[in-house]
Design an enzyme around this catalytic site. Sequence first.
Site, PDB file in Angstrom:
ATOM      1  N   ARG A 269       0.852  -1.197   0.000  1.00 21.01           N
ATOM      2  CA  ARG A 269       0.000   0.000   0.000  1.00 21.01           C
ATOM      3  C   ARG A 269       0.883   1.239   0.000  1.00 21.01           C
ATOM      4  O   ARG A 269       1.746   1.399   0.862  1.00 21.01           O
ATOM      5  CB  ARG A 269      -0.908  -0.002   1.230  1.00 21.01           C
ATOM      6  CG  ARG A 269      -1.707   1.278   1.333  1.00 21.01           C
ATOM      7  CD  ARG A 269      -2.696   1.274   2.499  1.00 21.01           C
ATOM      8  NE  ARG A 269      -3.374   2.549   2.526  1.00 21.01           N
ATOM      9  CZ  ARG A 269      -3.436   3.366   3.579  1.00 21.01           C
ATOM     10  NH1 ARG A 269      -2.898   3.019   4.732  1.00 21.01           N
ATOM     11  NH2 ARG A 269      -4.049   4.521   3.481  1.00 21.01           N
TER      12      ARG A 269
ATOM     13  N   HIS B  52      -3.071  11.030   0.840  1.00 27.19           N
ATOM     14  CA  HIS B  52      -2.559  10.740   2.190  1.00 27.19           C
ATOM     15  C   HIS B  52      -1.898  12.034   2.688  1.00 27.19           C
ATOM     16  O   HIS B  52      -0.701  12.088   2.931  1.00 27.19           O
ATOM     17  CB  HIS B  52      -1.583   9.561   2.154  1.00 27.19           C
ATOM     18  CG  HIS B  52      -1.324   8.924   3.490  1.00 27.19           C
ATOM     19  ND1 HIS B  52      -1.468   7.580   3.728  1.00 27.19           N
ATOM     20  CD2 HIS B  52      -0.914   9.451   4.669  1.00 27.19           C
ATOM     21  CE1 HIS B  52      -1.144   7.301   4.983  1.00 27.19           C
ATOM     22  NE2 HIS B  52      -0.800   8.431   5.582  1.00 27.19           N
TER      23      HIS B  52
ATOM     24  N   GLU C 110      -7.660   8.359   6.313  1.00 26.88           N
ATOM     25  CA  GLU C 110      -7.949   8.960   7.622  1.00 26.88           C
ATOM     26  C   GLU C 110      -8.444  10.410   7.541  1.00 26.88           C
ATOM     27  O   GLU C 110      -7.767  11.337   8.010  1.00 26.88           O
ATOM     28  CB  GLU C 110      -6.704   8.892   8.520  1.00 26.88           C
ATOM     29  CG  GLU C 110      -6.184   7.484   8.755  1.00 26.88           C
ATOM     30  CD  GLU C 110      -4.941   7.437   9.656  1.00 26.88           C
ATOM     31  OE1 GLU C 110      -4.451   8.506  10.058  1.00 26.88           O
ATOM     32  OE2 GLU C 110      -4.468   6.330   9.953  1.00 26.88           O
TER      33      GLU C 110
ATOM     34  N   ASN D 293      -7.680   1.529   9.624  1.00 25.71           N
ATOM     35  CA  ASN D 293      -6.384   1.677  10.299  1.00 25.71           C
ATOM     36  C   ASN D 293      -6.654   1.587  11.792  1.00 25.71           C
ATOM     37  O   ASN D 293      -7.458   2.358  12.328  1.00 25.71           O
ATOM     38  CB  ASN D 293      -5.750   3.033   9.995  1.00 25.71           C
ATOM     39  CG  ASN D 293      -5.321   3.157   8.542  1.00 25.71           C
ATOM     40  OD1 ASN D 293      -5.389   2.194   7.784  1.00 25.71           O
ATOM     41  ND2 ASN D 293      -4.879   4.339   8.150  1.00 25.71           N
TER      42      ASN D 293
ATOM     43  N   TYR E   3      -4.944   1.348  15.693  1.00 24.02           N
ATOM     44  CA  TYR E   3      -3.769   1.439  16.568  1.00 24.02           C
ATOM     45  C   TYR E   3      -4.125   1.209  18.044  1.00 24.02           C
ATOM     46  O   TYR E   3      -3.439   0.496  18.730  1.00 24.02           O
ATOM     47  CB  TYR E   3      -3.071   2.789  16.388  1.00 24.02           C
ATOM     48  CG  TYR E   3      -2.367   2.872  15.035  1.00 24.02           C
ATOM     49  CD1 TYR E   3      -1.096   2.338  14.863  1.00 24.02           C
ATOM     50  CD2 TYR E   3      -3.007   3.415  13.927  1.00 24.02           C
ATOM     51  CE1 TYR E   3      -0.458   2.367  13.623  1.00 24.02           C
ATOM     52  CE2 TYR E   3      -2.380   3.448  12.683  1.00 24.02           C
ATOM     53  CZ  TYR E   3      -1.109   2.924  12.541  1.00 24.02           C
ATOM     54  OH  TYR E   3      -0.491   2.936  11.313  1.00 24.02           O
TER      55      TYR E   3
ATOM     56  N   GLU F  67      -3.718  -0.372   7.878  1.00 26.63           N
ATOM     57  CA  GLU F  67      -2.574  -0.004   8.733  1.00 26.63           C
ATOM     58  C   GLU F  67      -2.741  -0.603  10.116  1.00 26.63           C
ATOM     59  O   GLU F  67      -3.835  -0.559  10.691  1.00 26.63           O
ATOM     60  CB  GLU F  67      -2.459   1.517   8.941  1.00 26.63           C
ATOM     61  CG  GLU F  67      -1.889   2.279   7.792  1.00 26.63           C
ATOM     62  CD  GLU F  67      -1.784   3.771   8.092  1.00 26.63           C
ATOM     63  OE1 GLU F  67      -1.570   4.157   9.266  1.00 26.63           O
ATOM     64  OE2 GLU F  67      -1.938   4.541   7.134  1.00 26.63           O
TER      65      GLU F  67
HETATM   66  O1  IFM Z   1       2.311   7.463  10.082  1.00 27.98           O
HETATM   67  C1  IFM Z   1       0.935   7.431  10.233  1.00 27.98           C
HETATM   68  C2  IFM Z   1       0.236   7.246   8.897  1.00 27.98           C
HETATM   69  O2  IFM Z   1       0.628   8.206   7.970  1.00 27.98           O
HETATM   70  C3  IFM Z   1      -1.250   7.347   9.076  1.00 27.98           C
HETATM   71  N1  IFM Z   1      -1.724   6.472  10.136  1.00 27.98           N
HETATM   72  C4  IFM Z   1      -0.991   6.461  11.377  1.00 27.98           C
HETATM   73  C5  IFM Z   1       0.490   6.311  11.134  1.00 27.98           C
HETATM   74  C6  IFM Z   1       1.249   6.309  12.479  1.00 27.98           C
HETATM   75  O3  IFM Z   1       1.046   7.504  13.146  1.00 27.98           O
END
Ligand code: IFM
Length: 465
Positions: free
Chosen positions: A78, A122, A167, A296, A298, A366
Site C-alpha cells: 500500500r 494521504h 484517515e 487503520n 492502533y 494499517e
Molecule cells: O504514520 C501514520 C500514517 O501516515 C497514518 N496512520 C498512522 C500512522 C502512524 O502515526
Amino acid sequence: MSEMLRFPDGFLWGTATASYQIEGAVDEDGRGPSIWDTFCHTPGKVFHGDTGDVACDHYHRWEEDVALMAQLGVNSYRMSVAWPRVQPEGSGEYNQSGIDFYRRLLDSLVEHGIAPVVTLYHWDLPQALQDLGGWTSRDTSKRFADYAYEVVSALGERVRLWITLNEPWVSSHLGYGEGEHAPGTADLSSAIRASHHLLLGHGLAAKAVRSVMAPPSSLGITLNLAPTRPASNSDADAEAALRVDGYANRWFLGPLFKGTYPKDLADLFHPVTGDSHVHAGDLETIATPIDFLGVNYYFCHTVADSHGAPQPGTAPFGPAVLRAVGRPDAAVPVTGRGWPVQPDGLTEILVRLRHEYGPVPIYLTENGAAFHDYVDPDGAVKDPERVDYLESHLKAAHAAISAGVDLRGYFCWTFTDNFEWAAGYSQRFGLIWVDFKTQERILKTSASWYAEVARRNGLEIGRRL
Ligand code: IFM
C-alpha cells in the site's frame, strides 16, 4: 504443539507507506509544494525541525525498495500518490514526469508479483489549493475528484485496490481543528467543514473513478477507527465515550454507510458551524457504494466526562464541545510512542463494523507500532516488542474473521522507518531500519518474522526467530 491460525485464501499481506513520509525529492521533476512542505519549514511545527525533503529518498531508491519487498515475500504493497507530484497546482496541468514515476513503480511491483494498493490522498494537499482555503473550500472536493479521475485513468489496471482518502478524521481534526498537522489551523468550525468536504471529495471521486475503473480493481476509503471506552462505570463517562465515538468514528461511518451524520454529534456541532456547507445531494454522493472499507487500527480511546472544566493531570480529548478528557488505563502497556497496546480493540471494532454497517469487505490498511529500535554492535536490529505487538494484533484480526468479518488483507505500518509527521524522525514504525544519514536499510527481526507469516498465510502463535 503450537497453535496455527490460517488466514483465508487470497489474503493480502502487505506493508504500507505514504508519499510524503518516504519519497523526498520534494522539488524535483516538476513536483509542486504541498501543505506538508510549508508546515515542516515553519519553525516550531515539527519535532526537531525535521522535514520530508529527503525522507527515505524513495523517489531515487524505489528499485532497491521494491527488491526488499520482494525479498520479504509480501504479496501486496500500500502506497500513496502525491497529488502535487502529479498535478503541481492541484488544478489545471498534469505533470507527466510525476505520472511516469508512479507508472514505473507500479509496473515493477506487478512484475514482482506484488499487488499495488494505492491511496489517492494521504495528506499532501497541493499548497496552491490551501492558498484558496484547502479542505475548508468546497471547490477542493471537485479538484480532488478531477485529480482522482486522471490518476486512475493513467495508472488504471495495475492497481488492485484504489483508496480515495487516508484517515479524513486526521486531515480535518488534526490539520484544521487542532493545528497539530498541516495546514496548522486550530478552529473547530474549519475542521467540521473540512471533514464534510473531504467526504464529499471521496464521494465525487468514487463516482468519477467508477467510469474508468475495471475489475479486478476496486475502490474504497480508509478510516482510522477506535473503540471508545468509558474510564469508569459512571453514566457521565459512558455519555462522554459515546460523544467521542461520534466524533472519532460515527461522524465518518454514518455518511459513508447510512447517508446521514449522527444526530447526537450534528446537534453538538450545529451551533459551531451551522450546516450551510452541506448542500442538497451531498450525503447521497458521499454514500456512493464502495467495494471495501480500509481500517487503520492502533488503539482504543479511554475517556471521562470533563464536566466542562479542566481536569488536573488529564488532557482534553478533542474539542471543548465534547466535554471529554483522555484517561488511559495505566495498567495497559504502551508502545515506544506511548500508545496503548490493545489488540482486543481491533477485534471489537471489526466485529462492530460487521454488525452496525453490514457485511462490507474490510482490509486492515494499517496497524503497527513504534519502538525504540537501535542497531546492535553486530549490525542487527532486534525488535521483539514489535513481533509481540504484531502477533497479538494478527491474532485479534483472526478472531474477527472467525466471528464472521470479511477481512481480506493486513498491511503492516510501515515498510521502512520514515517521516512520522509532527514527530519527525523520532518514531520508528518500520519493519526495516533506515539510517537517515546514509539511507542504509537493515531488516529488523520483525521483518523476517512477518515475512514468514505472509509466506505461510498463517500465524503460528509463539513462533520466534
Ligand atoms: O504514520 C501514520 C500514517 O501516515 C497514518 N496512520 C498512522 C500512522 C502512524 O502515526
